[in-house]
Design a protein around this motif. Structure first.
Motif, PDB file in Angstrom:
ATOM      1  N   GLU A   1      99.592  73.072  59.612  1.00 42.94           N
ATOM      2  CA  GLU A   1      99.223  71.653  59.993  1.00 42.94           C
ATOM      3  C   GLU A   1      97.575  71.618  60.052  1.00 42.94           C
ATOM      4  OE1 GLU A   1     100.910  71.437  63.806  1.00 42.94           O
ATOM      5  OE2 GLU A   1     102.936  71.820  63.013  1.00 42.94           O
ATOM      6  N   MET A   2      96.921  72.706  59.926  1.00 38.91           N
ATOM      7  CA  MET A   2      95.346  72.776  59.996  1.00 38.91           C
ATOM      8  C   MET A   2      95.003  71.839  58.578  1.00 38.91           C
ATOM      9  SD  MET A   2      92.672  75.475  60.778  1.00 38.91           S
ATOM     10  CE  MET A   2      92.788  76.249  59.412  1.00 38.91           C
ATOM     11  N   PRO A   3      94.124  70.700  58.755  1.00 36.96           N
ATOM     12  CA  PRO A   3      93.607  70.258  57.812  1.00 36.96           C
ATOM     13  C   PRO A   3      92.586  71.161  57.017  1.00 36.96           C
ATOM     14  CG  PRO A   3      93.520  68.804  59.447  1.00 36.96           C
ATOM     15  CD  PRO A   3      93.801  69.767  59.873  1.00 36.96           C
ATOM     16  N   PRO A   4      92.465  71.236  55.627  1.00 33.55           N
ATOM     17  CA  PRO A   4      91.455  72.224  55.138  1.00 33.55           C
ATOM     18  C   PRO A   4      89.909  72.105  55.571  1.00 33.55           C
ATOM     19  CG  PRO A   4      92.736  71.222  53.628  1.00 33.55           C
ATOM     20  CD  PRO A   4      93.154  70.505  54.309  1.00 33.55           C
ATOM     21  N   ALA A   5      89.537  70.836  56.115  1.00 33.25           N
ATOM     22  CA  ALA A   5      88.023  70.515  56.357  1.00 33.25           C
ATOM     23  C   ALA A   5      87.968  71.300  57.650  1.00 33.25           C
ATOM     24  CB  ALA A   5      87.825  69.108  56.859  1.00 33.25           C
ATOM     25  N   ASN A   6      89.134  71.413  58.584  1.00 27.45           N
ATOM     26  CA  ASN A   6      88.878  72.062  59.998  1.00 27.45           C
ATOM     27  C   ASN A   6      88.591  73.869  59.907  1.00 27.45           C
ATOM     28  OD1 ASN A   6      89.492  69.888  60.987  1.00 27.45           O
ATOM     29  ND2 ASN A   6      91.235  70.178  62.015  1.00 27.45           N
ATOM     30  N   ARG A   7      88.807  74.343  58.636  1.00 27.08           N
ATOM     31  CA  ARG A   7      88.533  75.616  58.607  1.00 27.08           C
ATOM     32  C   ARG A   7      86.862  75.942  59.049  1.00 27.08           C
ATOM     33  NH1 ARG A   7      91.821  76.321  52.831  1.00 27.08           N
ATOM     34  NH2 ARG A   7      93.936  76.052  53.903  1.00 27.08           N
ATOM     35  N   ALA A   8      86.101  74.792  58.790  1.00 27.42           N
ATOM     36  CA  ALA A   8      84.831  75.208  59.043  1.00 27.42           C
ATOM     37  C   ALA A   8      84.349  74.812  60.592  1.00 27.42           C
ATOM     38  CB  ALA A   8      83.885  74.054  58.112  1.00 27.42           C
TER      39      ALA A   8
ATOM     40  N   GLY B   1      93.805  77.625  76.718  1.00 27.72           N
ATOM     41  CA  GLY B   1      93.312  77.982  75.391  1.00 27.72           C
ATOM     42  C   GLY B   1      94.070  77.819  74.278  1.00 27.72           C
ATOM     43  N   VAL B   2      95.738  78.151  74.423  1.00 24.36           N
ATOM     44  CA  VAL B   2      96.454  77.826  73.321  1.00 24.36           C
ATOM     45  C   VAL B   2      96.620  76.436  72.823  1.00 24.36           C
ATOM     46  CG1 VAL B   2      99.060  77.511  73.232  1.00 24.36           C
ATOM     47  CG2 VAL B   2      98.157  79.521  74.162  1.00 24.36           C
ATOM     48  N   ILE B   3      96.466  75.456  73.878  1.00 26.43           N
ATOM     49  CA  ILE B   3      96.510  74.002  73.603  1.00 26.43           C
ATOM     50  C   ILE B   3      95.139  73.545  72.868  1.00 26.43           C
ATOM     51  CG2 ILE B   3      96.682  71.691  74.560  1.00 26.43           C
ATOM     52  CD1 ILE B   3      99.237  73.476  74.747  1.00 26.43           C
ATOM     53  N   ALA B   4      93.911  74.159  73.476  1.00 26.37           N
ATOM     54  CA  ALA B   4      92.461  73.893  72.911  1.00 26.37           C
ATOM     55  C   ALA B   4      92.731  74.285  71.220  1.00 26.37           C
ATOM     56  CB  ALA B   4      91.456  74.518  73.532  1.00 26.37           C
ATOM     57  N   LEU B   5      93.116  75.704  70.883  1.00 22.46           N
ATOM     58  CA  LEU B   5      93.053  76.035  69.680  1.00 22.46           C
ATOM     59  C   LEU B   5      93.925  75.197  68.723  1.00 22.46           C
ATOM     60  CD1 LEU B   5      93.327  79.864  70.170  1.00 22.46           C
ATOM     61  CD2 LEU B   5      91.575  78.774  69.010  1.00 22.46           C
ATOM     62  N   HIS B   6      95.128  74.973  69.162  1.00 25.72           N
ATOM     63  CA  HIS B   6      96.063  74.223  68.212  1.00 25.72           C
ATOM     64  C   HIS B   6      95.705  72.782  68.144  1.00 25.72           C
ATOM     65  CE1 HIS B   6      99.993  74.458  66.291  1.00 25.72           C
ATOM     66  NE2 HIS B   6      99.997  73.026  66.170  1.00 25.72           N
ATOM     67  N   ALA B   7      95.217  71.965  69.083  1.00 26.98           N
ATOM     68  CA  ALA B   7      94.757  70.519  69.133  1.00 26.98           C
ATOM     69  C   ALA B   7      93.394  70.585  68.200  1.00 26.98           C
ATOM     70  CB  ALA B   7      94.715  70.097  70.532  1.00 26.98           C
ATOM     71  N   GLY B   8      92.675  71.447  68.602  1.00 28.30           N
ATOM     72  CA  GLY B   8      91.214  71.493  68.053  1.00 28.30           C
ATOM     73  C   GLY B   8      91.325  71.747  66.492  1.00 28.30           C
ATOM     74  N   LEU B   9      92.334  72.479  66.001  1.00 27.25           N
ATOM     75  CA  LEU B   9      92.285  73.102  64.633  1.00 27.25           C
ATOM     76  C   LEU B   9      93.265  71.970  63.864  1.00 27.25           C
ATOM     77  CD1 LEU B   9      91.998  76.871  65.044  1.00 27.25           C
ATOM     78  CD2 LEU B   9      90.305  75.112  64.428  1.00 27.25           C
ATOM     79  N   THR B  10      94.043  71.182  64.702  1.00 28.66           N
ATOM     80  CA  THR B  10      94.795  70.218  63.780  1.00 28.66           C
ATOM     81  C   THR B  10      94.373  68.985  64.007  1.00 28.66           C
ATOM     82  OG1 THR B  10      96.202  70.186  65.519  1.00 28.66           O
ATOM     83  CG2 THR B  10      96.973  71.714  63.911  1.00 28.66           C
ATOM     84  N   HIS B  11      93.281  68.630  64.512  1.00 31.11           N
ATOM     85  CA  HIS B  11      92.770  67.272  64.643  1.00 31.11           C
ATOM     86  C   HIS B  11      92.338  66.781  63.468  1.00 31.11           C
ATOM     87  CE1 HIS B  11      89.840  63.975  66.029  1.00 31.11           C
ATOM     88  NE2 HIS B  11      90.532  63.875  66.986  1.00 31.11           N
ATOM     89  N   PRO B  12      92.818  65.303  63.388  1.00 33.08           N
ATOM     90  CA  PRO B  12      92.430  64.844  61.983  1.00 33.08           C
ATOM     91  C   PRO B  12      91.033  64.984  61.454  1.00 33.08           C
ATOM     92  CG  PRO B  12      93.879  63.294  63.216  1.00 33.08           C
ATOM     93  CD  PRO B  12      93.235  64.362  64.211  1.00 33.08           C
ATOM     94  N   ALA B  13      90.038  64.887  62.490  1.00 31.52           N
ATOM     95  CA  ALA B  13      88.817  64.979  61.809  1.00 31.52           C
ATOM     96  C   ALA B  13      88.059  66.256  62.389  1.00 31.52           C
ATOM     97  CB  ALA B  13      87.847  63.834  62.404  1.00 31.52           C
ATOM     98  N   PRO B  14      87.166  66.992  61.906  1.00 29.17           N
ATOM     99  CA  PRO B  14      86.746  68.272  62.527  1.00 29.17           C
ATOM    100  C   PRO B  14      86.100  68.027  63.556  1.00 29.17           C
ATOM    101  CG  PRO B  14      86.280  67.900  59.885  1.00 29.17           C
ATOM    102  CD  PRO B  14      86.891  66.683  60.474  1.00 29.17           C
TER     103      PRO B  14
END
Length: 227
Positions: free
Chosen positions: A155-162, A122-135
């Motif tokens: 590192e989290m792109p603003p678009a990933n807040r959604a 889950g640690v990896i999924a959260l960081h990888a998923g929320l910092t991925h270049p595309a949502p």
């Protein structure tokens, strides 16, 4: 550098096209087979969802006396969040993002790819998923925490807040304290993320009620791609 074995891949039935995928990471000391029995219960394979179940590399884990076991990163102290193995976490984050890229390269939109993980996974999924270049389509994080919260904030792109986030945790968890789940929820909410938070009266495991909530959440997130 540890080696990553090819993941276990569960494909939809023959004749059913792949419309979405979920990449699901196991916890410390387990393997990609750990959550394999759960997948059919989610009712998504037959609807065109591919499940990718990676195996963590074998490496020494300090907190376990240096014993070699499947681990996404090292744990150095009894307080699991005290001295994070940032290099190990980033190696596995990079690996997960490469698995995501492989799904997208097969023709899936980034929104049709979800990442999931239990405990270390889950640690990896959260960081990888929320910092991925595309949502991505969502992040499912079970019995886990934010190991690098400051880095994630930067590192989290603003678009990933959604990107929808499902956080679930046992209130009697002796491995990852429940307080860390609350801290993760508060940090992500503060960043503007849409967090669906669930607590269950269980230890470091996944309960039947939790499985039902996961099933409903995944079905809702994947509905645009499957219906």
């Amino acid at each position: 550098m540890p080696d990553y074995e090819p993941p276990l891949i569960l494909e939809p039935p023959a004749g059913t096209g792949v419309r979405a995928s979920v990449i699901w990471l196991h916890g410390l000391g387990a393997s990609g087979h750990d959550f394999e029995p759960l997948i059919p219960e989610l009712g998504l394979l037959e609807r065109g969802v591919r499940f990718v179940l990676p195996h963590a590399p074998e490496q020494p884990v300090t907190i376990n006396g240096g014993a070699v076991m499947p681990a996404w990163y090292d744990i150095r102290e009894p307080d699991i969040n005290a001295v994070p193995d940032a290099d190990g976490i980033r190696r596995s984050v990079d690996y997960l993002q490469r698995l995501v890229a492989a799904e997208i390269a097969q023709g899936l939109p980034s929104g049709a790819v979800l990442v999931a993980g239990f405990s270390q996974g889950g640690v990896i999924a959260l960081h990888a998923g929320l910092t991925h270049p595309a949502p991505l389509g969502g992040v499912l994080a079970l019995s886990t925490y934010l190991a690098l919260p400051e880095a994630l904030s930067r590192e989290m792109p603003p678009a990933n807040r959604a990107v929808p986030v499902f956080l679930a945790h046992g209130t009697a968890d002796p491995v990852v304290p429940f307080a860390l789940a609350g801290a993760a929820r508060d940090r992500l909410t503060g960043l503007g993320c849409a967090v669906d938070f669930h607590a269950y009266p269980v230890p470091h495991t996944v309960s039947l009620d939790e499985v039902a909530d996961i099933r409903a959440w995944l079905a809702a997130r994947l509905a645009p791609w499957l219906d």
